[in-house]
Enzyme design. Structure first.
Site, PDB file in Angstrom:
ATOM      1  N   GLU A  98      48.038  33.389  41.980  1.00  0.00           N
ATOM      2  CA  GLU A  98      49.485  33.622  41.885  1.00  0.00           C
ATOM      3  C   GLU A  98      49.985  33.250  40.487  1.00  0.00           C
ATOM      4  OE1 GLU A  98      52.716  35.283  42.812  1.00  0.00           O
ATOM      5  OE2 GLU A  98      51.473  34.988  44.584  1.00  0.00           O
ATOM      6  N   GLU A 105      52.196  39.460  34.697  1.00  0.00           N
ATOM      7  CA  GLU A 105      53.482  40.158  34.771  1.00  0.00           C
ATOM      8  C   GLU A 105      54.356  39.821  33.569  1.00  0.00           C
ATOM      9  OE1 GLU A 105      55.206  39.249  38.578  1.00  0.00           O
ATOM     10  OE2 GLU A 105      54.038  40.800  39.583  1.00  0.00           O
TER      11      GLU A 105
END
Length: 157
Positions: A98, A105
């Site tokens: 994560e 991102e």
């Protein structure tokens, strides 16, 4: 086919590599925004990354809660040390992926800004897919380790 290396070239390369290895790492990273000057500073930067993810990423918080829940249930059911280690490793893997997803991102957004690019979409989707697969695997691992203990606990009476 056999390739013969030129020894004089090899002798020229080695001193250059040794001199680069011997210099401190922060001197080689002139264009870096910030360079950790000590192990304590490195931990500070890492903690800042985890804190950022916890405060800004809903899924990171969900994974933290689920990992804590899995570890708590394992402790309550008195899983063996190895079983607890497996739960901790799988939970840690999900959180790690994560964090990597968040980093990917951010870098993609930095690169493409507000414009759409198919490769940016692919990078983001693949990173998210890695988190999804690890989360599913973590649930399966937890299910496999907890279910037998729960069955014994519920049907032993």
């Amino acid at each position: 086919m056999q390739i013969k290396l030129d020894e004089s070239l090899n002798n020229q390369i080695e001193p250059d590599m040794n001199s680069k290895i011997s210099t401190s790492s922060h001197q080689n990273r002139i264009k870096a925004w910030r360079v950790a000057t000590s192990i304590g500073v490195s931990f500070k930067y890492a903690a800042a990354g985890v804190t950022y993810a916890f405060h800004t990423q809903r899924n990171f918080r969900i994974h933290c809660v689920m990992g804590t829940l899995a570890i708590t249930i394992g402790a309550l059911l008195q899983l063996t040390g190895v079983e607890m280690a497996v739960i901790c490793i799988t939970s840690g893997l999900v959180l790690t992926l994560e964090l990597l997803n968040t980093a990917i991102e951010s870098v993609v957004d930095l690169t493409v800004g507000q414009t759409y690019h198919e490769l940016a979409k692919i990078a983001k989707d693949c990173a998210a897919g890695a988190v999804l697969i690890s989360a599913f695997a973590s649930v399966l691992v937890g299910f496999c380790l907890v279910t037998p203990k729960l069955v014994l606990l519920l049907f032993a009476h």
